[in-house]
Scaffold this motif. Structure first.
Motif, PDB file in Angstrom:
ATOM      1  N   TYR A  14       0.813  -1.213   0.000  1.00 29.60           N
ATOM      2  CA  TYR A  14       0.000   0.000   0.000  1.00 29.60           C
ATOM      3  C   TYR A  14       0.845   1.261   0.000  1.00 29.60           C
ATOM      4  N   ALA A  15       2.018   1.227   0.616  1.00 31.10           N
ATOM      5  CA  ALA A  15       2.896   2.397   0.606  1.00 31.10           C
ATOM      6  C   ALA A  15       3.377   2.702  -0.807  1.00 31.10           C
ATOM      7  N   ILE A  16       3.771   1.651  -1.554  1.00 31.85           N
ATOM      8  CA  ILE A  16       4.240   1.856  -2.918  1.00 31.85           C
ATOM      9  C   ILE A  16       3.076   2.201  -3.847  1.00 31.85           C
ATOM     10  N   THR A  17       1.931   1.541  -3.653  1.00 33.89           N
ATOM     11  CA  THR A  17       0.772   1.832  -4.499  1.00 33.89           C
ATOM     12  C   THR A  17       0.257   3.242  -4.240  1.00 33.89           C
ATOM     13  N   LEU A  18       0.427   3.734  -3.010  1.00 40.42           N
ATOM     14  CA  LEU A  18       0.106   5.129  -2.707  1.00 40.42           C
ATOM     15  C   LEU A  18       0.886   6.054  -3.637  1.00 40.42           C
ATOM     16  N   CYS A  19       2.179   5.776  -3.795  1.00 43.11           N
ATOM     17  CA  CYS A  19       3.000   6.587  -4.705  1.00 43.11           C
ATOM     18  C   CYS A  19       2.477   6.480  -6.132  1.00 43.11           C
ATOM     19  N   ALA A  20       2.123   5.255  -6.542  1.00 48.82           N
ATOM     20  CA  ALA A  20       1.659   5.034  -7.912  1.00 48.82           C
ATOM     21  C   ALA A  20       0.388   5.832  -8.201  1.00 48.82           C
ATOM     22  N   GLU A  21      -0.546   5.837  -7.239  1.00 51.94           N
ATOM     23  CA  GLU A  21      -1.801   6.556  -7.460  1.00 51.94           C
ATOM     24  C   GLU A  21      -1.586   8.066  -7.495  1.00 51.94           C
ATOM     25  N   ILE A  22      -0.680   8.565  -6.648  1.00 50.71           N
ATOM     26  CA  ILE A  22      -0.380   9.998  -6.661  1.00 50.71           C
ATOM     27  C   ILE A  22       0.266  10.384  -7.986  1.00 50.71           C
ATOM     28  N   ALA A  23       1.217   9.563  -8.437  1.00 47.52           N
ATOM     29  CA  ALA A  23       1.852   9.819  -9.726  1.00 47.52           C
ATOM     30  C   ALA A  23       0.837   9.730 -10.863  1.00 47.52           C
ATOM     31  N   ALA A  24      -0.060   8.729 -10.776  1.00 49.68           N
ATOM     32  CA  ALA A  24      -1.084   8.574 -11.813  1.00 49.68           C
ATOM     33  C   ALA A  24      -2.002   9.791 -11.856  1.00 49.68           C
ATOM     34  N   ALA A  25      -2.389  10.285 -10.691  1.00 49.91           N
ATOM     35  CA  ALA A  25      -3.266  11.458 -10.633  1.00 49.91           C
ATOM     36  C   ALA A  25      -2.594  12.675 -11.266  1.00 49.91           C
ATOM     37  N   SER A  26      -1.281  12.839 -10.992  1.00 52.79           N
ATOM     38  CA  SER A  26      -0.559  13.989 -11.555  1.00 52.79           C
ATOM     39  C   SER A  26      -0.453  13.888 -13.075  1.00 52.79           C
ATOM     40  N   VAL A  27      -0.394  12.660 -13.597  1.00 55.18           N
ATOM     41  CA  VAL A  27      -0.327  12.463 -15.045  1.00 55.18           C
ATOM     42  C   VAL A  27      -1.708  12.643 -15.681  1.00 55.18           C
ATOM     43  N   VAL A  28      -2.748  12.172 -14.997  1.00 51.28           N
ATOM     44  CA  VAL A  28      -4.117  12.296 -15.514  1.00 51.28           C
ATOM     45  C   VAL A  28      -4.471  13.761 -15.766  1.00 51.28           C
ATOM     46  N   ILE A  29      -3.958  14.648 -14.916  1.00 51.37           N
ATOM     47  CA  ILE A  29      -4.246  16.075 -15.079  1.00 51.37           C
ATOM     48  C   ILE A  29      -3.726  16.583 -16.425  1.00 51.37           C
ATOM     49  N   GLN A  30      -2.660  15.955 -16.950  1.00 50.94           N
ATOM     50  CA  GLN A  30      -2.069  16.396 -18.208  1.00 50.94           C
ATOM     51  C   GLN A  30      -2.993  16.162 -19.408  1.00 50.94           C
ATOM     52  N   PHE A  31      -4.122  15.475 -19.189  1.00 50.39           N
ATOM     53  CA  PHE A  31      -5.105  15.260 -20.254  1.00 50.39           C
ATOM     54  C   PHE A  31      -5.614  16.592 -20.785  1.00 50.39           C
ATOM     55  N   TRP A  32      -5.726  17.585 -19.884  1.00 48.93           N
ATOM     56  CA  TRP A  32      -6.195  18.915 -20.280  1.00 48.93           C
ATOM     57  C   TRP A  32      -5.003  19.773 -20.697  1.00 48.93           C
TER      58      TRP A  32
END
Length: 576
Positions: free
Chosen positions: A158-176
């Motif tokens: 969960y600690a590593i997946t926490l990082c993955a989700e935060i990184a994923a969220a920051s990339v998802v924003i780049q859609f706009w």
């Protein structure tokens, strides 16, 4: 109840990781009358802490988590708490790899096994609703070393997946396009600050955030399924009735790593693996059991809702997406190949483009962003509670037991949140490769958790029988046991053993490591603690199924009964 001389009650030295027996599992829990009086005089929180640690001084020194998750929080965590990028994004890769019928069957078969596992977990979590729960059950009913292995493996996961989700969220924003000029590090900082604030104040704040996050995800997936049905029946702007067109051309099943029936079977099996990862975190409702109001009522209700979550969101969702988009859709294949950001690789977004509904992609991307942020929030909470459970078991430093006045284990949250700083590695392409490698270490962690739950239940079931507990008297009793637990154990074991089949022909070293490195990690943790502490496999008479239960039994009478005053409240109380 295990006797004081049993292997579960060894005296421990006062090193950094050791907790005296009276503060680990008290096999000499206060008598029921004492717990009843303490609940009445000191409150549920202090009574449970005293029952857990064995003495009042330890309870007052360390504090304890508080039962601040309301019924609606628990129900919505169960329904939509861990619906994340897997259902919105990952299902697209499965579709292109195996075809629509394969993903429908794969999500259905895996859903049956997940539900079987959750019924086993629900019975144990209702009997003893501890914070963290799963390491406790494995250590008490099976082997202290299994509790250590599943606890640390899950915390790291969960600690590593926490990082993955935060990184994923920051990339998802780049859609706009408007967000592409802002440094990714700024978005990462903002998301980390948000999820830490939601977790550090009180568990009620976390529960409230998850309630609204889950509500958004539930409304969205229901809306997308309705959208798919409308498009399939010709109700879209193009008025093109699709029916099962794409099941005929290009086909219902796609061959993978082979041809003919063999290729179709391997394609189907690959969806089992994908579905297992999409279902990851479904056990989170049991982790939250130790902080739920009236857990003997709310946990069974939430576990039963998992069936509808599986049926409505995953099974019907996989069926719906297979009706409105073919597995050889060029835009989907291109988005996956080029790793395009956000909703660009979502089959739902591409289905909206194909149906000439241009406003929907931005809405879906916003929900994907919400899902990633919600998952990060949930993973920080769950990881911190696994660490807290390890500290209660004497398998992590005792200072981690310290809670704030509002019942927040702030050291556990702080240490788990510190791993979120690894998300900044996503800012550079070179470091990102290292980050992806770390993620690969935990790909099988959820499968080992589910197998451990199944084993713990099999031992729990045997202990109940030997120690004279009549299962017909239980508040929540899962059906067809222990055969249900054996079924889920075998199913997940098969997926674990064969999940890297694709890496053997021809041999792919990176794929092999990705698929199987989690196995030596889990067994390495297990063997380390077994050798270090000389633990052994517990017999059914030695399993500790009662310590800490007295205060919880006494607290049951103090939870107010919810009585609906009108039809609207009756409906709402049924939902939440």
């Amino acid at each position: 109840m295990a006797s004081p001389s049993s292997p579960r009650s060894y005296k421990m030295e006062n090193s950094g990781y050791d907790i005296p027996l009276s503060e680990k599992y008290s096999n000499e829990s206060p008598p029921y009358d004492d717990s009843t009086r303490m609940v009445a005089e000191q409150g549920i929180r202090l009574a449970e802490a005293t029952d857990m640690y064995g003495d009042l001084d330890a309870a007052e020194t360390y504090g304890y988590v508080t039962r601040g998750l309301k019924s609606r929080h628990i129900q919505f965590i169960a329904l939509g708490g861990t619906i994340g990028t897997g259902l919105f994004l990952g299902i697209g890769r499965a579709l292109t790899q195996a075809g629509p019928l394969s993903i429908f069957l794969g999500y259905s078969f895996t859903g049956v096994a997940v539900y079987a596992m959750m019924m086993s977990l629900g019975e144990m979590a209702t009997w003893l609703p501890f914070p963290g729960a799963i390491p406790h059950f494995c250590a008490r009913y099976v082997d202290d070393a299994m509790g250590f292995a599943v606890g640390w493996n899950n915390w790291y996961h969960y600690a590593i997946t926490l990082c993955a989700e935060i990184a994923a969220a920051s990339v998802v924003i780049q859609f706009w396009n408007e967000a592409q000029d802002i440094d990714v590090a700024a978005w990462i900082t903002l998301i980390i600050a948000l999820v830490v604030c939601l977790n550090i104040v009180s568990v009620a704040i976390y529960g409230e955030a998850e309630f609204w996050f889950a509500s958004i995800k539930i409304v969205t997936i229901v809306g997308l399924i309705i959208f798919a049905v409308v498009i399939d029946l010709g109700g879209g702007p193009t008025h093109d009735r699709l029916g099962f067109r794409y099941w005929n051309d290009p086909g219902a099943m796609k061959a993978y790593k082979g041809t003919g029936s063999t290729g179709h079977f391997l394609g189907l099996f690959s969806t089992l693996v994908n579905a297992a990862y999409s279902y990851g975190g479904v056990e989170m409702v049991a982790v939250a059991a130790g902080e739920a109001e009236n857990p003997r009522h709310n946990i069974p209700k939430a576990v039963r809702r998992v069936f509808w979550r599986i049926l409505l969101f995953y099974v019907l969702g996989s069926l719906a997406i297979g009706l409105v988009i073919p597995y050889n859709e060029p835009r989907l294949l291109g988005a996956i190949e080029h790793q395009e950001p956000g909703g660009a690789a979502s089959p739902w977004v591409i289905a909206a483009y194909r149906a000439s509904v241009p406003v929907l992609p931005s809405i879906i991307n916003a929900v994907i962003l919400t899902s990633a942020t919600s998952s990060a929030n949930a993973f920080l909470y769950t990881g911190s509670r696994y660490l807290y459970a390890l500290a209660q078991n004497g398998q992590a430093p005792r200072f981690l037991l310290k809670c704030s006045k509002r019942g927040v284990p702030y050291y556990c949250i702080g240490i788990t949140a510190a791993f979120s700083l690894l998300a900044y590695m996503a800012c550079s392409s070179g470091a990102n490769k290292v980050f992806v490698w770390f993620q690969n270490l935990v790909t099988t962690a959820c499968l080992f958790t589910w197998m451990s739950i199944s084993i713990a239940y099999i031992k729990f079931h045997a202990a109940m029988k030997v120690q004279g507990v009549d299962r017909s008297t239980l508040v929540f009793r899962s059906p067809y046991q222990p055969y249900t637990a054996y079924f889920s154990l075998v199913f997940f074991a098969i997926i674990t053993v064969f999940n890297g089949f694709y890496s053997f022909g021809p041999f792919d070293a990176q794929g092999f490591v990705t698929s199987y490195v989690g196995i030596p990690i889990y067994f390495g943790l297990y063997i380390f603690w077994k050798v270090f502490k000389k633990t052994r496999w517990l017999g059914p008479r030695e399993a500790d199924i009662t310590s800490g239960k007295a205060a919880m039994d006494a607290a049951d009478a103090h939870w107010p009964e919810r009585k609906p005053r009108n039809v609207i409240e009756r409906i709402w109380f049924w939902i939440a």
